[in-house]
Design a protein around this motif. Structure first.
Motif, PDB file in Angstrom:
ATOM      1  N   TYR A 152       0.736  -1.171   0.020  1.00  0.00           N
ATOM      2  CA  TYR A 152       0.073  -0.050  -0.032  1.00  0.00           C
ATOM      3  C   TYR A 152       0.617   1.309  -0.062  1.00  0.00           C
ATOM      4  O   TYR A 152       0.678   2.041  -0.969  1.00  0.00           O
ATOM      5  N   GLY A 153       1.605   1.360   0.990  1.00  0.00           N
ATOM      6  CA  GLY A 153       2.433   2.608   1.057  1.00  0.00           C
ATOM      7  C   GLY A 153       3.253   3.037  -0.130  1.00  0.00           C
ATOM      8  O   GLY A 153       3.355   4.357  -0.563  1.00  0.00           O
ATOM      9  N   SER A 154       3.998   1.990  -0.405  1.00  0.00           N
ATOM     10  CA  SER A 154       5.104   2.307  -1.651  1.00  0.00           C
ATOM     11  C   SER A 154       4.215   2.423  -2.912  1.00  0.00           C
ATOM     12  O   SER A 154       4.653   3.162  -3.675  1.00  0.00           O
ATOM     13  N   PHE A 155       3.164   1.578  -3.088  1.00  0.00           N
ATOM     14  CA  PHE A 155       2.462   1.853  -4.213  1.00  0.00           C
ATOM     15  C   PHE A 155       1.758   3.389  -4.300  1.00  0.00           C
ATOM     16  O   PHE A 155       1.749   4.006  -5.416  1.00  0.00           O
ATOM     17  N   LEU A 156       1.181   3.652  -3.423  1.00  0.00           N
ATOM     18  CA  LEU A 156       0.459   4.768  -3.182  1.00  0.00           C
ATOM     19  C   LEU A 156       1.459   6.098  -3.569  1.00  0.00           C
ATOM     20  O   LEU A 156       1.382   6.887  -4.551  1.00  0.00           O
ATOM     21  N   LYS A 157       2.621   5.989  -2.813  1.00  0.00           N
ATOM     22  CA  LYS A 157       3.733   7.049  -3.232  1.00  0.00           C
ATOM     23  C   LYS A 157       4.117   7.136  -4.627  1.00  0.00           C
ATOM     24  O   LYS A 157       4.168   8.008  -5.271  1.00  0.00           O
ATOM     25  N   THR A 158       4.606   5.988  -5.085  1.00  0.00           N
ATOM     26  CA  THR A 158       4.801   5.823  -6.422  1.00  0.00           C
ATOM     27  C   THR A 158       3.737   6.468  -7.554  1.00  0.00           C
ATOM     28  O   THR A 158       4.080   7.027  -8.568  1.00  0.00           O
ATOM     29  N   ALA A 159       2.495   6.209  -7.144  1.00  0.00           N
ATOM     30  CA  ALA A 159       1.349   6.399  -8.049  1.00  0.00           C
ATOM     31  C   ALA A 159       1.492   8.016  -7.983  1.00  0.00           C
ATOM     32  O   ALA A 159       1.056   8.607  -8.994  1.00  0.00           O
ATOM     33  N   GLU A 160       1.550   8.787  -6.971  1.00  0.00           N
ATOM     34  CA  GLU A 160       1.113   9.951  -6.618  1.00  0.00           C
ATOM     35  C   GLU A 160       2.427  10.735  -7.479  1.00  0.00           C
ATOM     36  O   GLU A 160       2.414  11.624  -7.997  1.00  0.00           O
ATOM     37  N   ASP A 161       3.522  10.213  -7.289  1.00  0.00           N
ATOM     38  CA  ASP A 161       4.985  10.870  -7.661  1.00  0.00           C
ATOM     39  C   ASP A 161       4.961  10.683  -9.334  1.00  0.00           C
ATOM     40  O   ASP A 161       5.523  11.568  -9.975  1.00  0.00           O
ATOM     41  N   THR A 162       4.326   9.713  -9.886  1.00  0.00           N
ATOM     42  CA  THR A 162       4.283   9.403 -11.427  1.00  0.00           C
ATOM     43  C   THR A 162       3.157   9.897 -11.891  1.00  0.00           C
ATOM     44  O   THR A 162       2.769   9.823 -13.090  1.00  0.00           O
ATOM     45  N   ARG A 163       2.230  10.558 -10.875  1.00  0.00           N
ATOM     46  CA  ARG A 163       0.974  11.214 -11.625  1.00  0.00           C
ATOM     47  C   ARG A 163       0.092  10.159 -12.280  1.00  0.00           C
ATOM     48  O   ARG A 163      -0.538  10.103 -12.918  1.00  0.00           O
ATOM     49  N   TYR A 164      -0.061   9.096 -11.362  1.00  0.00           N
ATOM     50  CA  TYR A 164      -1.013   7.897 -11.773  1.00  0.00           C
ATOM     51  C   TYR A 164      -0.434   7.031 -13.109  1.00  0.00           C
ATOM     52  O   TYR A 164      -1.408   6.972 -13.785  1.00  0.00           O
ATOM     53  N   ASN A 165       0.893   7.322 -13.358  1.00  0.00           N
ATOM     54  CA  ASN A 165       1.287   6.617 -14.766  1.00  0.00           C
ATOM     55  C   ASN A 165       1.136   5.130 -14.694  1.00  0.00           C
ATOM     56  O   ASN A 165       2.037   4.465 -13.956  1.00  0.00           O
ATOM     57  N   ILE A 166       0.117   4.500 -15.341  1.00  0.00           N
ATOM     58  CA  ILE A 166      -0.018   3.164 -15.417  1.00  0.00           C
ATOM     59  C   ILE A 166       0.938   2.276 -15.716  1.00  0.00           C
ATOM     60  O   ILE A 166       1.502   1.311 -14.946  1.00  0.00           O
ATOM     61  N   GLU A 167       1.691   2.830 -16.906  1.00  0.00           N
ATOM     62  CA  GLU A 167       2.762   1.764 -17.240  1.00  0.00           C
ATOM     63  C   GLU A 167       4.112   2.077 -16.266  1.00  0.00           C
ATOM     64  O   GLU A 167       4.849   1.024 -16.305  1.00  0.00           O
ATOM     65  N   ARG A 168       4.348   3.043 -15.753  1.00  0.00           N
ATOM     66  CA  ARG A 168       5.402   3.148 -14.818  1.00  0.00           C
ATOM     67  C   ARG A 168       5.163   2.268 -13.653  1.00  0.00           C
ATOM     68  O   ARG A 168       6.157   1.532 -12.970  1.00  0.00           O
ATOM     69  N   LEU A 169       3.949   2.310 -13.087  1.00  0.00           N
ATOM     70  CA  LEU A 169       3.488   1.398 -12.300  1.00  0.00           C
ATOM     71  C   LEU A 169       3.834  -0.197 -12.453  1.00  0.00           C
ATOM     72  O   LEU A 169       4.049  -0.886 -11.699  1.00  0.00           O
ATOM     73  N   GLN A 170       3.162  -0.392 -13.677  1.00  0.00           N
ATOM     74  CA  GLN A 170       3.611  -1.697 -14.064  1.00  0.00           C
ATOM     75  C   GLN A 170       5.110  -2.325 -13.988  1.00  0.00           C
ATOM     76  O   GLN A 170       5.254  -3.245 -13.583  1.00  0.00           O
ATOM     77  N   ARG A 171       5.985  -1.486 -14.595  1.00  0.00           N
ATOM     78  CA  ARG A 171       7.492  -1.696 -14.502  1.00  0.00           C
ATOM     79  C   ARG A 171       8.041  -1.619 -13.163  1.00  0.00           C
ATOM     80  O   ARG A 171       8.610  -2.601 -12.908  1.00  0.00           O
ATOM     81  N   ARG A 172       7.500  -0.737 -12.345  1.00  0.00           N
ATOM     82  CA  ARG A 172       8.125  -0.644 -10.998  1.00  0.00           C
ATOM     83  C   ARG A 172       7.863  -1.943 -10.166  1.00  0.00           C
ATOM     84  O   ARG A 172       8.628  -2.180  -9.241  1.00  0.00           O
ATOM     85  N   PHE A 173       6.493  -2.296 -10.381  1.00  0.00           N
ATOM     86  CA  PHE A 173       6.069  -3.562  -9.424  1.00  0.00           C
ATOM     87  C   PHE A 173       6.043  -4.643 -10.238  1.00  0.00           C
ATOM     88  O   PHE A 173       5.582  -5.758  -9.426  1.00  0.00           O
ATOM     89  N   GLU A 174       6.484  -4.675 -11.585  1.00  0.00           N
ATOM     90  CA  GLU A 174       6.255  -5.846 -12.306  1.00  0.00           C
ATOM     91  C   GLU A 174       4.909  -6.662 -12.151  1.00  0.00           C
ATOM     92  O   GLU A 174       4.819  -7.859 -11.732  1.00  0.00           O
ATOM     93  N   VAL A 175       3.921  -6.065 -12.520  1.00  0.00           N
ATOM     94  CA  VAL A 175       2.586  -6.354 -12.471  1.00  0.00           C
ATOM     95  C   VAL A 175       1.952  -6.163 -13.746  1.00  0.00           C
ATOM     96  O   VAL A 175       2.750  -5.136 -14.811  1.00  0.00           O
ATOM     97  N   SER A 176       0.765  -6.707 -14.084  1.00  0.00           N
ATOM     98  CA  SER A 176       0.212  -6.303 -15.383  1.00  0.00           C
ATOM     99  C   SER A 176      -0.722  -5.078 -15.352  1.00  0.00           C
ATOM    100  O   SER A 176      -1.076  -4.411 -14.250  1.00  0.00           O
ATOM    101  N   TYR A 177      -1.301  -4.449 -16.428  1.00  0.00           N
ATOM    102  CA  TYR A 177      -2.059  -3.133 -16.403  1.00  0.00           C
ATOM    103  C   TYR A 177      -3.289  -3.696 -15.667  1.00  0.00           C
ATOM    104  O   TYR A 177      -3.621  -2.707 -14.889  1.00  0.00           O
ATOM    105  N   GLU A 178      -3.886  -4.604 -15.900  1.00  0.00           N
ATOM    106  CA  GLU A 178      -5.135  -5.122 -15.057  1.00  0.00           C
ATOM    107  C   GLU A 178      -4.746  -5.040 -13.758  1.00  0.00           C
ATOM    108  O   GLU A 178      -5.752  -4.390 -12.673  1.00  0.00           O
TER     109      GLU A 178
END
Length: 476
Positions: free
Chosen positions: A285-311
């Motif tokens: 939760y904590g690291s995901f929310l921080k990354t989401a806010e730092d990247t302005r909810y950039n879905i593709e960057r969140l995918q790469r950072r946490f190695e998960v799918s778009y869905e």
């Protein structure tokens, strides 16, 4: 003198048929008892021949029937059926009384019976339609059926804003206990399953798995995963299994909280909770929310950072509702190429139709034609609310011999949050597109893509004018 001379013709086919059936006789057996041919009795029962004096006497002799009552009495069951039909709200304005209905039954018995059968078919169809609507309309009225089960679970998740602090805490504890880190997550989860629970993780040929994606072999202490699963999916399945092994009491307690209509609903809700836990393990939760806010909810960057799918990213974004550390309020929906909704969260943010197709003007459906490409759209609902939609088509592997699975996934929120989301930048100055929830729930006029008229409007049919929409309707 002809046996029917002086005797008013009597058509009593329905009465004859009912009398025969009450005696448990076939037409051939009844005809033999009456001294008639089976073909002649068939004509009598179909009101194609009148009942003669000889037949009346044969009825009295064979079946101990009161001839006078049989000859003079209208078919009570037919008249009763006609009365029931006449009492329906569709016909009440005609004020048909029993005398008129009896005359109808006597003078035109076949037409009267056809009318009664038609009403019975209408009533059964109406009841079946109402039952189907009840099963599909949500948990308040639903008592069973697959549609009701799915809708009740979705509503229960929405009631919790799709956020479960108990599972968040359990996921954080597991991450610490198992030493899970993004780049070695699969190995850490497999080691933990082996060391703590004695289960060895094996990846097997999909033919050996016989179509199963995951199988927990308690006897052999093995977790069997299909090779058709991607590495991301394998780690997700390991986390789901850990939820069932370690959080049974928690899952049971949470599953018992909502007022779900059926045991199947509670089981499906429990499966959803285990999946929620797996998502929280992969995206803390904590690291995901921080990354989401730092990247302005950039879905593709969140995918790469946490190695998960778009869905998985989209699903996780709908769960960030921790008091004091909330993310943006998102909704999510997943559909197939036929428009079937297989996943949906955030009904309190974006209203969804419970049945029927969606609006073809929504970019959710455009995403099916352009897989793996993110499409952004601003759209306005009929009530004036403006929404942001971020849609993408997703291709998933299928078992050998089957085509890949194609879904469209949309993540969205109210337009007031668009400035905080990088995917809204390209359309920040665009006018919102008019989009409805579904044709039946949208009263916009002149929509060239309208498939059905709105439920709350009366059709106006003008043979001399055709507008962009195939349906014209008034305001009432």
């Amino acid at each position: 003198m002809n046996e029917t001379q002086g005797l008013e013709k009597i058509f009593a086919g329905a009465r004859l048929r009912r009398l025969r059936r009450e005696r448990g006789l076939t037409q051939a057996e009844a005809a033999e008892a009456l001294g008639l041919s089976a073909s002649y009795l068939n004509l009598l029962e179909r009101n194609q021949r009148p009942v003669t004096a000889r037949v009346l006497l044969a009825l009295a002799d064979a079946f101990d029937v009161d001839v006078r009552a049989f000859a003079n009495e209208s078919d009570r069951q037919l008249v009763t059926d006609l009365q029931e039909a006449a009492a329906d709200p569709v016909l009440t304005g005609l004020e048909l009384d029993r005398i008129e209905l009896s005359e109808f039954a006597d003078s035109q018995p076949r037409a009267a019976e056809a009318f009664a059968r038609l009403f019975q078919a209408y009533r059964e169809t109406t009841a079946a339609t109402a039952d189907l609507a009840t099963r599909m309309s949500g948990p308040g009225a639903a008592t069973g059926g697959p549609g009701a089960v799915l809708e009740s679970v979705r509503d229960a998740l929405d009631a919790r804003q799709n956020h479960f602090p108990e599972l968040e805490e359990a996921a954080e504890a597991l991450i610490e206990r198992a030493g899970i880190r993004t780049h070695r997550r699969n190995r850490a989860l497999a080691d933990y399953l082996q060391d703590t629970h004695g289960f060895t993780v094996r990846v097997l040929d999909e033919d050996i798995m016989a179509g199963a994606r995951r199988r927990l072999d308690f006897h052999g202490r093995r977790l069997l995963l299909s090779e058709s699963l991607t590495p991301i999916s394998r780690s997700f399945h390991m986390a789901v299994v850990l939820a069932t092994l370690e959080l049974g009491d928690t899952l049971d307690t949470l599953s018992a909280e909502p007022q779900l209509p059926a045991d199947e609903s509670r089981k499906l809700y429990r499966v959803g909770l285990a999946n929620y836990f797996a998502g929280a393990v992969h995206m803390p939760y904590g690291s995901f929310l921080k990354t989401a806010e730092d990247t302005r909810y950039n879905i593709e960057r969140l995918q790469r950072r946490f190695e998960v799918s778009y869905e998985q990213v989209c699903h996780r974004l709908t769960t960030l509702q921790r008091p004091g550390a909330r993310g943006l309020p998102f909704f999510m929906i997943r559909v197939d190429s036929a428009g079937n909704v297989s996943k949906r969260f955030g009904g309190g943010i974006m209203p969804f139709a419970r049945s029927g197709g969606g609006c073809p003007k929504w970019n959710l459906y455009d995403a099916l034609r352009m897989p793996e490409r993110i499409l952004s759209q601003a759209f306005e609902l009929p009530d004036g609310n403006v929404m942001l939609s971020i849609a993408r088509g997703q291709i998933s592997p299928a078992p050998t011999g089957q085509p890949p699975v194609l879904h469209a996934i949309a993540l969205g929120c109210a337009w007031e949050h668009a400035s905080k989301i990088v995917h809204a930048d390209p359309i920040s100055q665009s006018e919102p597109d008019p989009v409805g929830i579904a044709c039946r729930l949208c009263d916009r006029e002149d929509c060239a893509q309208r498939a059905f008229p709105p439920l709350n409007r009366k059709l106006v049919l003008d043979a001399h004018q055709l507008r962009a929409s195939p349906y014209a309707f008034n305001e009432d």
